[in-house]
Design a protein around this motif. Sequence first.
Motif, PDB file in Angstrom:
ATOM      1  N   ASP A 208       0.855  -1.185   0.000  1.00  0.00           N
ATOM      2  CA  ASP A 208       0.000   0.000   0.000  1.00  0.00           C
ATOM      3  C   ASP A 208       0.894   1.238   0.000  1.00  0.00           C
ATOM      4  OD1 ASP A 208      -1.710   2.090   0.514  1.00  0.00           O
ATOM      5  OD2 ASP A 208      -2.769   1.114   2.160  1.00  0.00           O
ATOM      6  N   PRO A 209       0.742   2.143  -0.978  1.00  0.00           N
ATOM      7  CA  PRO A 209       1.615   3.329  -1.044  1.00  0.00           C
ATOM      8  C   PRO A 209       1.549   4.220   0.186  1.00  0.00           C
ATOM      9  CG  PRO A 209       0.466   3.011  -3.124  1.00  0.00           C
ATOM     10  CD  PRO A 209      -0.147   2.051  -2.142  1.00  0.00           C
ATOM     11  N   SER A 210       0.484   4.108   0.974  1.00  0.00           N
ATOM     12  CA  SER A 210       0.367   4.956   2.158  1.00  0.00           C
ATOM     13  C   SER A 210       1.114   4.401   3.358  1.00  0.00           C
ATOM     14  CB  SER A 210      -1.111   5.140   2.533  1.00  0.00           C
ATOM     15  OG  SER A 210      -1.690   3.897   2.939  1.00  0.00           O
ATOM     16  N   ARG A 211       1.653   3.187   3.260  1.00  0.00           N
ATOM     17  CA  ARG A 211       2.303   2.556   4.409  1.00  0.00           C
ATOM     18  C   ARG A 211       3.800   2.864   4.432  1.00  0.00           C
ATOM     19  NH1 ARG A 211      -0.875   2.885   7.417  1.00  0.00           N
ATOM     20  NH2 ARG A 211       0.482   1.719   8.804  1.00  0.00           N
ATOM     21  N   PRO A 212       4.415   2.873   5.624  1.00  0.00           N
ATOM     22  CA  PRO A 212       5.848   3.214   5.744  1.00  0.00           C
ATOM     23  C   PRO A 212       6.758   2.257   4.989  1.00  0.00           C
ATOM     24  CG  PRO A 212       4.761   3.320   7.886  1.00  0.00           C
ATOM     25  CD  PRO A 212       3.779   2.711   6.940  1.00  0.00           C
ATOM     26  N   GLU A 213       6.409   0.956   4.948  1.00  0.00           N
ATOM     27  CA  GLU A 213       7.280  -0.005   4.281  1.00  0.00           C
ATOM     28  C   GLU A 213       7.353   0.247   2.776  1.00  0.00           C
ATOM     29  OE1 GLU A 213       3.299  -1.978   5.252  1.00  0.00           O
ATOM     30  OE2 GLU A 213       4.791  -0.710   6.239  1.00  0.00           O
ATOM     31  N   TYR A 214       6.291   0.842   2.213  1.00  0.00           N
ATOM     32  CA  TYR A 214       6.326   1.195   0.791  1.00  0.00           C
ATOM     33  C   TYR A 214       7.438   2.215   0.545  1.00  0.00           C
ATOM     34  CZ  TYR A 214       4.713   2.758  -3.808  1.00  0.00           C
ATOM     35  OH  TYR A 214       4.633   3.063  -5.141  1.00  0.00           O
ATOM     36  N   ALA A 215       7.496   3.239   1.407  1.00  0.00           N
ATOM     37  CA  ALA A 215       8.527   4.267   1.256  1.00  0.00           C
ATOM     38  C   ALA A 215       9.921   3.667   1.429  1.00  0.00           C
ATOM     39  CB  ALA A 215       8.301   5.390   2.269  1.00  0.00           C
ATOM     40  N   GLU A 216      10.026   2.681   2.319  1.00  0.00           N
ATOM     41  CA  GLU A 216      11.332   2.070   2.558  1.00  0.00           C
ATOM     42  C   GLU A 216      11.813   1.298   1.330  1.00  0.00           C
ATOM     43  OE1 GLU A 216      13.456  -1.054   5.669  1.00  0.00           O
ATOM     44  OE2 GLU A 216      11.472  -0.225   6.091  1.00  0.00           O
ATOM     45  N   VAL A 217      10.924   0.481   0.758  1.00  0.00           N
ATOM     46  CA  VAL A 217      11.302  -0.274  -0.443  1.00  0.00           C
ATOM     47  C   VAL A 217      11.564   0.675  -1.605  1.00  0.00           C
ATOM     48  CG1 VAL A 217      10.559  -2.040  -2.079  1.00  0.00           C
ATOM     49  CG2 VAL A 217       9.988  -2.276   0.340  1.00  0.00           C
ATOM     50  N   LYS A 218      10.732   1.714  -1.704  1.00  0.00           N
ATOM     51  CA  LYS A 218      10.928   2.706  -2.772  1.00  0.00           C
ATOM     52  C   LYS A 218      12.293   3.380  -2.643  1.00  0.00           C
ATOM     53  CE  LYS A 218       9.223   5.304  -6.162  1.00  0.00           C
ATOM     54  NZ  LYS A 218      10.290   6.276  -6.324  1.00  0.00           N
ATOM     55  N   SER A 219      12.687   3.665  -1.410  1.00  0.00           N
ATOM     56  CA  SER A 219      13.992   4.277  -1.179  1.00  0.00           C
ATOM     57  C   SER A 219      15.119   3.359  -1.621  1.00  0.00           C
ATOM     58  CB  SER A 219      14.141   4.653   0.297  1.00  0.00           C
ATOM     59  OG  SER A 219      15.428   5.132   0.574  1.00  0.00           O
ATOM     60  N   ARG A 220      14.958   2.069  -1.305  1.00  0.00           N
ATOM     61  CA  ARG A 220      15.974   1.093  -1.735  1.00  0.00           C
ATOM     62  C   ARG A 220      16.083   1.052  -3.258  1.00  0.00           C
ATOM     63  NH1 ARG A 220      19.500  -0.859   2.248  1.00  0.00           N
ATOM     64  NH2 ARG A 220      18.346  -0.996   4.216  1.00  0.00           N
ATOM     65  N   LEU A 221      14.945   1.109  -3.926  1.00  0.00           N
ATOM     66  CA  LEU A 221      14.958   1.096  -5.374  1.00  0.00           C
ATOM     67  C   LEU A 221      15.597   2.359  -5.943  1.00  0.00           C
ATOM     68  CD1 LEU A 221      11.406  -0.385  -6.111  1.00  0.00           C
ATOM     69  CD2 LEU A 221      13.602  -1.376  -6.793  1.00  0.00           C
ATOM     70  N   ASP A 222      15.316   3.499  -5.320  1.00  0.00           N
ATOM     71  CA  ASP A 222      15.923   4.742  -5.775  1.00  0.00           C
ATOM     72  C   ASP A 222      17.447   4.712  -5.632  1.00  0.00           C
ATOM     73  OD1 ASP A 222      13.432   5.689  -6.380  1.00  0.00           O
ATOM     74  OD2 ASP A 222      13.191   6.826  -4.517  1.00  0.00           O
ATOM     75  N   GLN A 223      17.908   4.060  -4.568  1.00  0.00           N
ATOM     76  CA  GLN A 223      19.356   3.968  -4.350  1.00  0.00           C
ATOM     77  C   GLN A 223      20.033   3.130  -5.433  1.00  0.00           C
ATOM     78  OE1 GLN A 223      20.059   2.523  -0.370  1.00  0.00           O
ATOM     79  NE2 GLN A 223      18.804   4.116   0.571  1.00  0.00           N
ATOM     80  N   LEU A 224      19.272   2.171  -6.000  1.00  0.00           N
ATOM     81  CA  LEU A 224      19.835   1.331  -7.055  1.00  0.00           C
ATOM     82  C   LEU A 224      19.975   2.109  -8.363  1.00  0.00           C
ATOM     83  CD1 LEU A 224      18.001  -2.094  -6.527  1.00  0.00           C
ATOM     84  CD2 LEU A 224      20.362  -1.524  -5.991  1.00  0.00           C
ATOM     85  N   GLY A 225      19.158   3.175  -8.513  1.00  0.00           N
ATOM     86  CA  GLY A 225      19.227   3.942  -9.733  1.00  0.00           C
ATOM     87  C   GLY A 225      18.545   3.222 -10.888  1.00  0.00           C
ATOM     88  N   GLY A 226      18.619   3.823 -12.039  1.00  0.00           N
ATOM     89  CA  GLY A 226      18.031   3.206 -13.221  1.00  0.00           C
ATOM     90  C   GLY A 226      16.531   3.406 -13.251  1.00  0.00           C
TER      91      GLY A 226
END
Length: 462
Positions: free
Chosen positions: A444-462
Amino acid sequence: MNSLFLVFAVLTVIAVGAVLWPVFRRQHTPQRARFELDVYRDQLAEIDRDLERGLIAPAEAKAARLEVERRLLRAAGSLDPEAKQPAAAGRHGPVLAAALAVPLLAAGLYGILGSPDLPDQPIASRQDRQQDPGRPDIRQMVAGLEARLQQNPGDVEGWLMLGRSKGVLGRPQEAVEAYRRAVALKPDDPRAQGGLAEALVTAAQGIVTPEAKGLFQRVAERDPADPRPDFYLGWADAQAGDYHMALERWRKLLAATPADAPWRPRVVDAIREAAGELELDPEAVLAQIPTPPATAAQPSQEDVAKIQAMSPEKRETFIRSMVEKLQARMDADGSDVEGWLRLAQARLVLGDAERAKATFEKALSLHPDVPVLLKGYAATLLGPVRPETGLPEIGDKAAELYSKAASLEPGDPEAWWYLGIRALQEGRKDEARANWQKVLAKLDPSRPEYAEVKSRLDQLGG
């Protein structure tokens, strides 16, 4: 010493006077309805405060407010402003005699049995003696679990355990947050859905909110043997004023509830209340419902009380004996997947990691394609957290188990989370990104774990 007794005497006179004063004056006794009105007004104010702080959603607040207002109106309708409590003639003498006899008798007994010369005993020393050094500190254990989940946010079982722990500690809103994390990771798990629904009801002060009702309906579809949906859905019917439907649900539930089930008294009380609302004889209704035989699957309240009263050493010995009995049962008949899972978890709780791993291995030899066993075994094999990433090390065996779990249950984000960690550790960033995108799609985009996984993906780039 004389001055001390004088102080005690004055305090005794004041206390006796406080007891006698309402007896010897004519007064109006507050009715129960007046008390209920005050309680319901406080509940309405509490709902408004929770809504302002964002602790409950507007829809939940509206449903809760409607239910409390309904109860308030019913209490107001039964209020009799002229009702009085007459003083019964002839009762003053016995009351006066009792009020005077109690302090005199206490003083006489203290003079014979007491020890006025006993030295003071500081409260700190008494508290030190009351502390049980062998008893674990629940709050410290919960804090440790929270810290572990910070490092391992994909642990569904950990979030479920945290939700249960927060509920036991009387923190329903924090329990709601923990269960939401579990539901986000495993949306179709009835344990997570049911736990979240119960926590929502507790946080709403007993109101079955629309979200909780929807969750209980989903649990009923996935796990018909779970007694919670029928109980709480009946509660929702009663709160909506449909006592006929509530009574029908609870009658069926009680007929299927073993005689020694710990939740049976709550169902009986609910039936009595619904029958009373329908102007039926509660005992006659209950007499028509058959009682299933008792089962030893759940300990009685008396058994739980006995266990809690044991010393830490005896309690651990008793628990270990129960675990060994479960081990013997599983060795004799290994068809119960849930039994294997409970046994392995009990071994972990007792700090016996090696036997827990052996339990998972035996269970998987009998049930090789059960995802919950695969992931449970893999969780026992996770390595230490790497400081450069803040993620646990995923070894070959754990990766193999998570891969099989993902192939059997592709919609489960837990396995894909760990497989993403494994790919990242081996430098396969594209594979890690693909795995975590699957996780993100289930959150769920409103949940904290969504932001955490999204952050991990952003760190990977691409």
